[in-house]
Design an enzyme around this catalytic site. Structure first.
Site, PDB file in Angstrom:
ATOM      1  N   HIS A   3     -31.415  38.520   0.069  1.00  7.17           N
ATOM      2  CA  HIS A   3     -31.534  38.331  -1.319  1.00  7.17           C
ATOM      3  C   HIS A   3     -31.802  36.920  -1.615  1.00  7.17           C
ATOM      4  O   HIS A   3     -31.199  36.049  -0.824  1.00  7.17           O
ATOM      5  CB  HIS A   3     -30.134  38.884  -2.137  1.00  7.17           C
ATOM      6  CG  HIS A   3     -30.189  38.654  -3.381  1.00  7.17           C
ATOM      7  ND1 HIS A   3     -31.422  38.722  -4.218  1.00  7.17           N
ATOM      8  CD2 HIS A   3     -29.300  37.984  -4.183  1.00  7.17           C
ATOM      9  CE1 HIS A   3     -31.002  38.249  -5.593  1.00  7.17           C
ATOM     10  NE2 HIS A   3     -29.678  37.734  -5.386  1.00  7.17           N
ATOM     11  N   CYS A  49     -27.777  42.642  -8.090  1.00  3.67           N
ATOM     12  CA  CYS A  49     -28.873  41.993  -7.097  1.00  3.67           C
ATOM     13  C   CYS A  49     -29.380  43.124  -5.881  1.00  3.67           C
ATOM     14  O   CYS A  49     -29.940  42.885  -4.832  1.00  3.67           O
ATOM     15  CB  CYS A  49     -28.539  40.760  -6.494  1.00  3.67           C
ATOM     16  SG  CYS A  49     -28.526  39.552  -7.872  1.00  3.67           S
ATOM     17  N   ASN A  80     -34.597  33.244  -8.247  1.00  3.36           N
ATOM     18  CA  ASN A  80     -33.867  34.693  -7.981  1.00  3.36           C
ATOM     19  C   ASN A  80     -34.159  35.808  -8.951  1.00  3.36           C
ATOM     20  O   ASN A  80     -33.981  35.656 -10.263  1.00  3.36           O
ATOM     21  CB  ASN A  80     -32.303  34.464  -8.230  1.00  3.36           C
ATOM     22  CG  ASN A  80     -31.365  35.474  -7.930  1.00  3.36           C
ATOM     23  OD1 ASN A  80     -31.776  36.709  -7.920  1.00  3.36           O
ATOM     24  ND2 ASN A  80     -30.049  35.225  -7.862  1.00  3.36           N
TER      25      ASN A  80
HETATM   26  C1  LIG Z   1     -25.709  27.571  -9.368  1.00  2.00           C
HETATM   27  C2  LIG Z   1     -25.730  26.531  -8.101  1.00  2.00           C
HETATM   28  C3  LIG Z   1     -26.992  26.228  -7.905  1.00  2.00           C
HETATM   29  C4  LIG Z   1     -25.123  25.304  -8.547  1.00  2.00           C
HETATM   30  O1  LIG Z   1     -25.024  24.549  -7.299  1.00  2.00           O
HETATM   31  P1  LIG Z   1     -23.601  23.583  -6.873  1.00  2.00           P
HETATM   32  O2  LIG Z   1     -24.038  22.795  -5.914  1.00  2.00           O
HETATM   33  O3  LIG Z   1     -22.381  24.617  -6.767  1.00  2.00           O
HETATM   34  O4  LIG Z   1     -23.265  22.910  -8.216  1.00  2.00           O
HETATM   35  P2  LIG Z   1     -22.316  22.720  -9.156  1.00  2.00           P
HETATM   36  O5  LIG Z   1     -22.194  24.111 -10.138  1.00  2.00           O
HETATM   37  O6  LIG Z   1     -20.883  22.439  -8.458  1.00  2.00           O
HETATM   38  O7  LIG Z   1     -22.424  21.741 -10.258  1.00  2.00           O
HETATM   39  C5  LIG Z   1     -22.351  20.173  -9.536  1.00  2.00           C
HETATM   40  C6  LIG Z   1     -22.862  19.173 -10.830  1.00  2.00           C
HETATM   41  O8  LIG Z   1     -24.344  19.409 -11.012  1.00  2.00           O
HETATM   42  C7  LIG Z   1     -24.457  19.855 -12.531  1.00  2.00           C
HETATM   43  N1  LIG Z   1     -25.333  20.429 -12.693  1.00  2.00           N
HETATM   44  C8  LIG Z   1     -25.481  22.032 -12.737  1.00  2.00           C
HETATM   45  N2  LIG Z   1     -26.602  22.521 -13.038  1.00  2.00           N
HETATM   46  C9  LIG Z   1     -27.503  21.503 -13.035  1.00  2.00           C
HETATM   47  C10 LIG Z   1     -28.989  21.135 -13.441  1.00  2.00           C
HETATM   48  N3  LIG Z   1     -29.814  22.150 -13.395  1.00  2.00           N
HETATM   49  N4  LIG Z   1     -29.314  19.896 -13.225  1.00  2.00           N
HETATM   50  C11 LIG Z   1     -28.465  18.800 -13.022  1.00  2.00           C
HETATM   51  N5  LIG Z   1     -27.335  19.106 -12.658  1.00  2.00           N
HETATM   52  C12 LIG Z   1     -26.689  20.333 -12.979  1.00  2.00           C
HETATM   53  C13 LIG Z   1     -23.110  20.239 -12.959  1.00  2.00           C
HETATM   54  O9  LIG Z   1     -22.763  20.256 -14.341  1.00  2.00           O
HETATM   55  C14 LIG Z   1     -22.219  19.633 -11.958  1.00  2.00           C
HETATM   56  O10 LIG Z   1     -21.990  18.222 -12.465  1.00  2.00           O
HETATM   57  P3  LIG Z   1     -20.481  17.679 -12.648  1.00  2.00           P
HETATM   58  O11 LIG Z   1     -20.181  17.472 -11.081  1.00  2.00           O
HETATM   59  O12 LIG Z   1     -20.824  16.220 -13.263  1.00  2.00           O
HETATM   60  O13 LIG Z   1     -19.598  18.652 -13.309  1.00  2.00           O
HETATM   61  C15 LIG Z   1     -24.913  27.084  -6.815  1.00  2.00           C
HETATM   62  O14 LIG Z   1     -23.625  27.207  -7.025  1.00  2.00           O
HETATM   63  C16 LIG Z   1     -25.525  28.737  -6.479  1.00  2.00           C
HETATM   64  O15 LIG Z   1     -26.625  28.712  -6.292  1.00  2.00           O
HETATM   65  N6  LIG Z   1     -24.728  29.725  -6.799  1.00  2.00           N
HETATM   66  C17 LIG Z   1     -24.997  31.055  -6.578  1.00  2.00           C
HETATM   67  C18 LIG Z   1     -26.060  31.444  -7.462  1.00  2.00           C
HETATM   68  C19 LIG Z   1     -25.776  32.829  -8.166  1.00  2.00           C
HETATM   69  O16 LIG Z   1     -24.964  33.024  -8.567  1.00  2.00           O
HETATM   70  N7  LIG Z   1     -26.694  33.620  -8.418  1.00  2.00           N
HETATM   71  C20 LIG Z   1     -26.615  34.799  -8.873  1.00  2.00           C
HETATM   72  C21 LIG Z   1     -26.093  35.707  -8.364  1.00  2.00           C
HETATM   73  S1  LIG Z   1     -27.173  36.621  -6.926  1.00  2.00           S
END
Ligand SMILES: CC(C)(COP(=O)(O)OP(=O)(O)OC[C@H]1O[C@@H](n2cnc3c(N)ncnc32)[C@H](O)[C@@H]1OP(=O)(O)O)[C@@H](O)C(=O)NCCC(=O)NCCS
Length: 338
Positions: A265, A124, A295
């Protein structure tokens, strides 16, 4: 004179943004579409990420074709012919093929026959790293023009069975044409770049490279896809982006109020909002378009910059702050007076 970096004139040269362009595929995947692919909902995706739609490459659309179209638009805005380009850098982790580089394909597609061209792999951060490199060549007087592109077809390495990652990513390309200029303070004022290879596992796509070569069965077939540790990335990204913004303000002797637009970003609207609050940026001076594109990795900042400029949100003389964070880990920033 121009080719001698030791002259006083060469030392005053700045890399000026002469034109920007972007290109995204027509095909759109909505949150509603994802409810038919994985167990998710529009409500979950919107509240956790801010994303509503993303553009997905169709048949015949590749990282190079999207890049070439973004480049043509940037050249048109700059009023420059492709033959005038001396350097082409493409930041991408979804290249046209293993080799030749995507940049060489772009050179050929747009007819930039006098440029040398190479790809840059910084996930990124590809576009901000690219601007930083082009800035060095232009401010030293070695070259007078450059084209920097951030482009991805992430849909080609997305695991559409993994609901934690597949809803995040989209395809597209953004480009900036740079010109060496000796007229005052305009242009790239400051660039800074960092990496932490010890954290490579947080964001990765492991096949097919030297470690997992073509022809050898993979221990896990999903290694062909991009894999992210979203929570780990989230926390580190907020911290690093805030650090970068503070460094840029201090080194350029600027206050938050001097930045006309902060273009981070586009990885998650919640990350952007959290960073904005910590730095005291008002909402009207933080650019967010993740709702439309998701993204797009290296393409996200140049697409956002192009949208800002074309929609009239920015004018000549404005100062913009670009900050990226991504796989590697990599992170970096540019401060630019337009
Ligand atoms: C990926 C991202 C959106 C996840 O959000 P979060 O709030 O951290 O969510 P979590 O990963 O903790 O998951 C929370 C719950 O939602 C669930 N979940 C994950 N994706 C889901 C989806 N698309 N729909 C519904 N539920 C989902 C998980 O399974 C988890 O359930 P559990 O609590 O029963 O285990 C967030 O962490 C993020 O944006 N991270 C950075 C993104 C990234 O790395 N981008 C690339 C690099 S630039």
């Amino acid at each position: 004179m121009v080719n001698n970096p030791t002259t006083k004139q060469a030392r005053r040269l700045r890399a000026l943004i002469a034109g920007t362009g972007s290109c995204v595929p027509d095909k759109i995947l909505t949150n509603e579409d994802f409810t038919k692919i994985v167990e998710t909902s529009d409500e979950w995706i919107t509240t956790r990420t801010g994303i509503k739609t993303r553009h997905i490459a169709g048949d015949g659309e590749t990282t190079a074709t999207l890049s070439a179209e973004a480049a043509r638009r940037a050249l048109k805005q700059a009023g420059m012919a492709p033959e005038e380009l001396e350097l082409i850098i493409v930041g991408t982790v979804t290249p046209e093929m293993v080799f030749p580089s995507t940049a060489c394909f772009v050179q050929d597609m747009i007819g930039a026959c006098n440029a040398w061209a190479f790809d840059l792999s910084a996930a990124c951060s590809g576009f901000v790293y690219g601007l930083s490199i082009a800035q060095q060549f232009l401010s030293s007087g070695r070259y007078r023009t450059a084209l920097v592109i951030g482009a991805e077809t992430l849909s080609r390495i997305t695991n559409y069975k993994d609901r934690g990652s597949c809803i995040l990513f989209g395809d597209g390309a953004g480009a900036a044409v740079l010109k060496a200029s000796d007229s005052g303070s305009m242009g790239v004022m400051y660039s800074t770049s960092f990496s932490d290879g010890s954290r490579w596992e947080a964001l990765k796509c492991q096949a097919y490279g030297s470690r997992n070569p073509v022809g050898v069965p993979l221990e896990n077939p999903d290694l062909v896809y991009m894999d992210i540790n979203g929570r780990e990335v989230y926390q580190t990204a907020v911290r690093r982006i805030v650090e970068l913004a503070k460094e840029c303000l201090e080194k350029c002797d600027l206050q938050v109020e001097d930045i006309a637009m902060f273009i981070p970003h586009q990885m998650n609207a919640r990350i952007i909002e959290s960073v904005g609050k910590r730095l005291n940026f008002t909402d009207d001076r933080i650019f967010i378009n993740i709702d439309k594109y998701g993204n797009t990795s290296a393409a996200s900042i140049p697409i956002a910059l192009d949208e800002c400029l074309r929609s009239g949100k920015l004018k000549s003389g404005d100062i913009v702050l670009l900050i990226a964070f991504g796989g590697g880990l990599t992170w970096g920033a540019n401060v630019i007076q337009l």
